[in-house]
Design an enzyme around this catalytic site. Structure first.
Site, PDB file in Angstrom:
ATOM      1  N   GLY A  86       0.814  -1.227   0.000  1.00 10.63           N
ATOM      2  CA  GLY A  86       0.000   0.000   0.000  1.00 10.63           C
ATOM      3  C   GLY A  86       0.839   1.264   0.000  1.00 10.63           C
ATOM      4  NE  ARG A  89       8.134   6.087  -0.876  1.00 11.21           N
ATOM      5  CZ  ARG A  89       9.265   6.097  -1.513  1.00 11.21           C
ATOM      6  NH1 ARG A  89      10.123   7.039  -1.278  1.00 11.21           N
ATOM      7  NH2 ARG A  89       9.564   5.180  -2.383  1.00 11.21           N
ATOM      8  CE  LYS A 104       7.216   7.880  -5.074  1.00  6.51           C
ATOM      9  NZ  LYS A 104       7.946   7.378  -6.252  1.00  6.51           N
ATOM     10  CG  ASP A 116      10.418   8.778   7.154  1.00 12.27           C
ATOM     11  OD1 ASP A 116       9.995   8.267   6.095  1.00 12.27           O
ATOM     12  OD2 ASP A 116      11.476   9.434   7.201  1.00 12.27           O
ATOM     13  CG  ASP A 250       5.437  -3.433  -5.121  1.00 17.12           C
ATOM     14  OD1 ASP A 250       6.090  -4.455  -5.410  1.00 17.12           O
ATOM     15  OD2 ASP A 250       5.945  -2.449  -4.570  1.00 17.12           O
ATOM     16  CG  ASN A 251       7.481  -0.769  -7.852  1.00 18.43           C
ATOM     17  OD1 ASN A 251       6.639  -0.173  -7.184  1.00 18.43           O
ATOM     18  ND2 ASN A 251       8.685  -1.053  -7.387  1.00 18.43           N
TER      19      ASN A 251
END
Ligand code: AMP
Ligand code: MG
Length: 488
Positions: A86, A89, A104, A116, A250-251
């Site tokens: 998911g 960031r 992003k 973070d 996922d890319n």
């Protein structure tokens, strides 16, 4: 009236989490892509001061109609399944003219895990330069709309770095990993919803005739169109020496666009097995392997669609057989389509050699030339760019005179290569690693002029401009960048 549409937020809640961008006290605009905003007819951000653009594109001001979300997806990372990834960031803000607008580095979301949610400025500038250069090179890609300095620091592998927020525009963010998110949970209803949503956003020709419940046909149409767009894409990448670096599922985009500019890089010296990513130890995502990996990723989408393809009116005890049949159908379809990858790549490389009517024997010619480049450690981009010189009879210092070159020349000249075709397809200016690194280093010292200069140069990759040699030359030994990083 708001320009935003939010088709994603109309999907069931399992597709996303609502999430708001973090606060940044002093965001500062570095660049805004006004041309792209005009193309998108993004009225709210046209003709407004930079201070306000910085607020909008760092997520401090949420425009009317925008509903920030973090999208759900899973993925196979380096071949291993991860059930929940998911947007950890990133914040999807909504769609403008059928394009997702996404921040992003805009802070934590429910998918952040231990991250973070932020981004260092380096990866923001890299993605801006490379994705816009890819667009100018004619490669399907996500686009860059804005880059902002957050004014805060983030701590990364090599210490504290300035933070940044990047605004990405994509014809969609649907990934193979989005399907896997539901497949891993066994949620077939959501996969159906996603099939419909994907066909809505990226309609293949055949889809128009399909009725509401034809999930077998819809799934096969989706797989076919993925082979079509990805074979084009990977051929395009290879033809300009581009190595994506993290082709995890996922890319891997259903729209067939280049997505996620992490440790990607353009090759200088040609090497069939070139890789740059610091975490790609086995060379899984190396230059040549990209074709195999694309096929593998498409098979992972097929895994997710098998239940839809096998779903029919059968008795419970026949379920296994039905699944077996579905796998056979998919394998048959895909195996007959996969040679498209080699065909598209060969056609593109033939064009680079000035050959318009590709014939089977040309594949050997291409291999001979590439082997010559690898043996002589020649620069990939310049070796193609300077090819017309080889057609002139004068001495040429760039290409070492070897038996392999002679062999190539003999065969090549018989094919009547077209010089002007070569100039149109072989770029001169590409975002070489060392140039990007220099731009980042200077921006870290507060000077963005080199970044802006590169951005300008990469807008016209095929036409020689009034720029110094530095911008089209390979790196010196000292400038060479051997490794690239995800930047997370
Ligand atoms: P990427 O390497 O960008 O494809 O990211 C892989 C996964 O890691 C995605 O789920 C990202 O959202 C997540 N991720 C990457 N960097 C961060 C970060 N700084 N904070 C939280 N999640 C991150
Ligand atoms: Mg990613």
């Amino acid at each position: 009236m708001s320009s935003f549409k939010n088709t994603y937020s109309k999907l069931p809640h399992s597709f996303y989490e609502t999430s708001s961008p973090a606060s940044f006290s002093k965001p500062e605009l570095i660049i805004f892509n006004e041309d792209l905003a005009c193309d998108l007819d993004f009225q709210e951000v046209l003709n407004i001061p930079n201070e306000r653009l910085a607020q909008i594109f760092s997520g401090q001001e949420i425009l009317p109609g925008s509903e920030p979300l973090a999208l759900a997806y899973a993925g196979y990372q380096f071949g291993h399944p991860v059930a929940v990834l998911g947007d950890g960031r990133a914040h999807y803000l909504g769609e403008i003219k059928q394009h997702d607008i996404q921040l992003k580095g805009s802070g934590q979301t429910p998918f952040s895990r231990r991250g973070d949610g932020r981004s260092a400025l380096g990866p923001v500038l890299r993605e801006y330069l490379i994705s816009e250069a890819m667009h100018s090179l004619g490669v399907p890609t996500t686009r860059a709309l804005a880059a902002v300095r957050t004014g805060e620091e983030v701590v990364r592998q090599f210490g504290a770095e300035p933070g940044g927020v990047f605004t990405r525009v994509a014809s969609s963010h649907i990934r193979v990993g989005t399907f896997q998110y539901f497949a891993f949970k066994g949620d077939i209803e959501s996969i159906k919803t996603l099939v419909d949503y994907t066909l809505e956003r990226h309609p293949p020709q055949i889809h128009k005739k399909l009725g509401a419940n034809h999930y077998k046909e819809k799934s096969l149409a989706l797989l076919k169109s993925l082979v079509e767009v990805q074979s084009q894409l990977v051929a395009h990448w290879q033809s300009i020496g581009f190595i994506h670096g993290v082709m995890n599922t996922d890319n891997f985009s259903l729209a067939g666009i280049t997505i996620d500019y992490g440790p990607c890089a353009f090759m200088d010296e040609f090497n069939f097995h070139q890789k740059f990513s610091s975490i790609d130890h086995q060379g899984r995502y190396s230059f040549s392997n990209q074709t195999q990996i694309a096929k593998w990723n498409i098979l992972r989408l097929a895994d997710c669609l098998i239940p839809l393809i096998s779903e029919g009116k059968y008795k419970e005890k026949e379920k296994g057989e039905e699944k077996e049949r579905a796998i056979n159908i998919v394998e048959h379809e895909l195996m007959s389509l996969f040679p498209l990858f080699e065909a598209k790549r060969n056609e593109r490389f033939a064009l680079k050699l000035g050959i318009q009517n590709y014939q089977a024997e040309d594949s050997e010619l291409i291999t001979t030339f590439l082997t010559y480049l690898e043996t002589e450690k020649l620069d990939f981009t310049l070796s193609f760019r300077k090819l017309p010189e080889l057609l002139e009879n004068s001495k040429h210092s760039f290409y070492p005179d070897t038996p392999l070159l002679k062999e190539f020349l003999e065969q090549w000249k018989k094919r009547n290569p077209n010089s002007s075709l070569m100039e149109q397809i072989n770029p001169l200016y590409i975002p070489r690693n060392h140039l990007i690194q220099k731009a980042i280093d200077l921006s870290y010292q507060g000077d963005d002029s080199y970044f802006h200069k590169l951005h300008q140069i990469f807008k016209n990759p095929y036409q020689e401009g009034p720029y110094s040699e530095e911008f089209c030359s390979p790196p010196t030994e000292k400038e060479r960048v051997e490794k690239t990083y995800c930047g997370t």
